[in-house]
Design an enzyme around this catalytic site. Structure first.
Site, PDB file in Angstrom:
ATOM      1  NE  ARG A 235      50.009  29.122-113.842  1.00 13.20           N
ATOM      2  CZ  ARG A 235      49.053  30.015-113.681  1.00 13.20           C
ATOM      3  NH1 ARG A 235      48.330  30.011-112.564  1.00 13.20           N
ATOM      4  NH2 ARG A 235      48.811  30.923-114.613  1.00 13.20           N
ATOM      5  CD  GLU A 264      46.153  23.166-113.558  1.00 14.06           C
ATOM      6  OE1 GLU A 264      46.242  23.501-112.371  1.00 14.06           O
ATOM      7  OE2 GLU A 264      46.154  23.977-114.513  1.00 14.06           O
ATOM      8  CG  HIS A 286      43.664  26.307-112.831  1.00  8.71           C
ATOM      9  ND1 HIS A 286      44.893  26.031-113.361  1.00  8.71           N
ATOM     10  CD2 HIS A 286      43.646  27.664-112.658  1.00  8.71           C
ATOM     11  CE1 HIS A 286      45.582  27.158-113.513  1.00  8.71           C
ATOM     12  NE2 HIS A 286      44.833  28.161-113.088  1.00  8.71           N
TER      13      HIS A 286
END
Length: 313
Positions: A235, A264, A286
């Site tokens: 993360r 994000e 991601h």
């Protein structure tokens, strides 16, 4: 039961997502903004919410009296107020084990690209730099082999263990980091600070929680004696972006390969973006989890969980 999927566009457009059995009314939204009132409006009559990264807080849960289940389409649950779920008797499920191939393979894609300056050399081929140089090969940034290097793994779950297997196939020595500040639980683990000091590459696979928030910071970066490459498929919040940026600029570490960021999509002001031309920096949006097979597996697990929940209700 009625189900609402708030952010189905987090899946690839070519992935089939059949409605789980037992759902009698199904509403999907490509995306849902961070707006409590809108979330409540869209989910007012829902028995089940399907969700990936939309945040569901206590105030929202309190305003959804019919809600029985929040089914995440991910493993991490830090975007849901779990205490509020317990308080209002809302079941919370996540999905685990779907990306045990996708994430480790992506980890090595990032690692190899950074160690061998893959993006840098691609650009040198396509922008004319190699032609202008005139030599049969171009070696302005050194290529670093993985064999005989030491890989430190922080977060030794299913994915961390799979990364271990692949690393050993490359001829790497692997160290499993014990939790920070703890004595190693057995001979398979190495003290956290020793892993930082001895590793040529450090790969992050731990969850984000109060203990791991900014685990990689100015102090821990200073303990990385081998000037390692840092790989982050955990993360974004596990890493202090400013401290990491400073460490690369000060040559404390050689590079950073990351699939995750504190905000994000990545925020325009994120200091990591100042490193975008660094030959050993590579970013992905991601999507380490998202191979085609991983997405299909995720949906199969999710559908089974939802259907079994409905059957028991």
């Amino acid at each position: 039961m009625k189900a609402v999927f708030l952010d189905c566009a987090t899946f690839s457009a070519d992935i089939e997502l059949p409605t789980p059995k037992g759902i009698t009314e199904y509403v999907t939204y490509e995306d849902t903004p961070k707006d409590d009132a809108l979330i409540i409006e869209r989910c007012q009559d829902a028995d089940i919410i399907l969700i990936n990264k939309v945040e569901i807080n206590a105030a929202v849960i309190a305003q959804l009296p019919k809600l029985k289940l929040i089914q995440l389409t991910a493993t991490g649950m830090n975007n849901i107020d779990q205490e509020a779920c317990d308080e209002h008797s809302v079941t919370l499920y996540n999905v685990a084990g779907y990306a045990v191939k996708s994430v480790p393979e992506h980890t090595f894609m990032l690692m190899l690209n950074a160690m061998r300056a893959g993006i840098h050399y691609h650009q040198r081929v396509t922008d004319g730099s190699w032609s202008n140089d005139g030599n049969f090969c171009l070696l302005d940034v050194s290529l670093i082999d993985l064999e005989d290097k030491t890989l430190g793994i922080i977060g030794v779950g299913t994915i961390g263990k799979r990364v271990t297997d692949i690393a050993r196939a490359f001829g790497m020595t692997v160290l499993w980091a014990e939790h920070q500040g703890r004595v190693p639980r057995n001979d398979d683990y190495t003290a956290f600070d020793d892993v930082l000091a001895r590793s040529d590459v450090i790969s992050l696979h731990c969850p984000l929680n109060p203990q791991t928030k900014h685990l990689i910071n100015r102090e821990t970066l200073a303990k990385m004696n081998q000037r390692p490459l840092l790989v982050n498929v955990a993360r974004g919040g596990v890493v202090d972006s400013q401290a990491l940026t400073n460490a690369i600029n000060d040559q404390q570490i050689i590079g950073y390969a990351s699939d995750v960021f504190e905000a994000e999509p990545i925020a325009e002001e994120d200091p990591l973006l100042t490193l975008k031309h660094h030959p050993r920096v590579i970013f992905s949006p991601h999507n380490a989890w998202g191979s085609k097979s991983a997405q299909q597996t995720l949906w199969q697990i999710l559908s089974k969980q939802v259907t079994e929940f409905i059957d028991r209700s």
